[in-house]
Design an enzyme around this catalytic site. Structure first.
Site, short mmCIF file in Angstrom:
data_model
loop_
_atom_site.label_atom_id
_atom_site.label_comp_id
_atom_site.label_asym_id
_atom_site.label_seq_id
_atom_site.Cartn_x
_atom_site.Cartn_y
_atom_site.Cartn_z
N ASP A 155 -8.03 0.27 -0.04
CA ASP A 155 -7.86 0.35 1.37
C ASP A 155 -9.14 0.10 2.19
OD1 ASP A 155 -5.12 0.90 0.99
OD2 ASP A 155 -5.37 3.26 1.29
N ASP A 211 0.88 -1.35 0.04
CA ASP A 211 0.03 0.21 -0.04
C ASP A 211 0.87 1.07 0.12
OD1 ASP A 211 -2.65 1.46 0.32
OD2 ASP A 211 -2.01 1.97 2.21
N ASP A 226 2.62 1.51 -3.45
CA ASP A 226 2.03 1.92 -4.88
C ASP A 226 2.16 3.44 -5.10
OD1 ASP A 226 0.39 2.58 -2.82
OD2 ASP A 226 -1.46 1.67 -3.73
N ASP A 238 -6.46 3.22 -5.21
CA ASP A 238 -5.84 2.97 -3.82
C ASP A 238 -6.81 2.87 -2.73
OD1 ASP A 238 -3.51 2.78 -2.35
OD2 ASP A 238 -3.73 4.82 -1.79
#
Length: 202
Positions: free
Chosen positions: A89, A65, A68, A85
């Site tokens: 999450d 995470d 990226d 993203d």
């Protein structure tokens, strides 16, 4: 609350690794999806009865995470990448508590439902604030370079990851820990709404 300090520690090595991955043709969106897959695997491992073992894919997913964004900065940031993203999450944040509920529905069900409701409320306050900030041209890099406005709060990503690690290490305490963390999520959302009222009431 701790994200800005954690970023000062983790961003330099992540940026170096991100540049290396980008040079090898890796895309930010691919890294996002790998991170999501690892996070969902962690939830599955929890549900199957091995929370301590789930720490491996869980922590790997959070590294991905962070990576990226580093890959995106080394190549080209896109609005879709930021959207993908944050969506990944939120799915990860919901999947881990769900894994504990599946592990023991009778023991963890009520606390898990409360925690997920708190996450939902907090997430809505976060995204709504980001929309207002964008509308009013506000910018911040306090939590690193992001595709949308990240408003701070009592609980942010760093605290949530630490909470998930604690749950994996102490799964028998899922219920009391979730009641406490969920209450703090509600407090974070309420404080964010009050901040929005102070700034955006016109």
């Amino acid at each position: 609350m701790l994200d800005r300090y954690a970023r000062q520690i983790i961003d330099p090595p992540l940026n170096r690794l991100g540049r290396g991955l980008a040079a090898r043709g890796m895309t930010a969106n691919f890294v996002t999806l790998v991170g999501l897959a690892l996070g969902l695997l962690a939830a599955l491992v929890i549900a199957l009865g091995a929370p301590a073992l789930a720490l491996v894919p869980l922590l790997a997913s959070r590294i991905a995470d962070g990576l990226d964004g580093a890959v995106a900065r080394a190549t080209r940031k896109t609005d879709f990448g930021g959207y993908l993203d944050i969506t990944a999450d939120f799915l990860f944040y919901g999947a881990i508590p769900m894994g504990f509920v599946w592990l023991s529905p009778a023991t963890n069900g009520a606390a898990g439902a409360f925690l997920l409701t708190a996450f939902y409320f907090n997430g809505a306050s976060f995204l709504g604030y980001a929309i207002l900030a964008e509308k009013h041209g506000q910018k911040t890099d306090a939590q690193g370079q992001k595709s949308l406005y990240y408003s701070n709060g009592i609980l942010e990503g760093t605290e949530t990851i630490a909470f998930f690690v604690l749950l994996c290490l102490l799964p028998a305490y899922f219920a009391p820990l979730s009641w406490i963390f969920g209450a703090l999520c509600f407090a974070t959302a309420c404080l964010r709404i009050n901040a929005a009222k102070q700034i955006y009431t016109a």
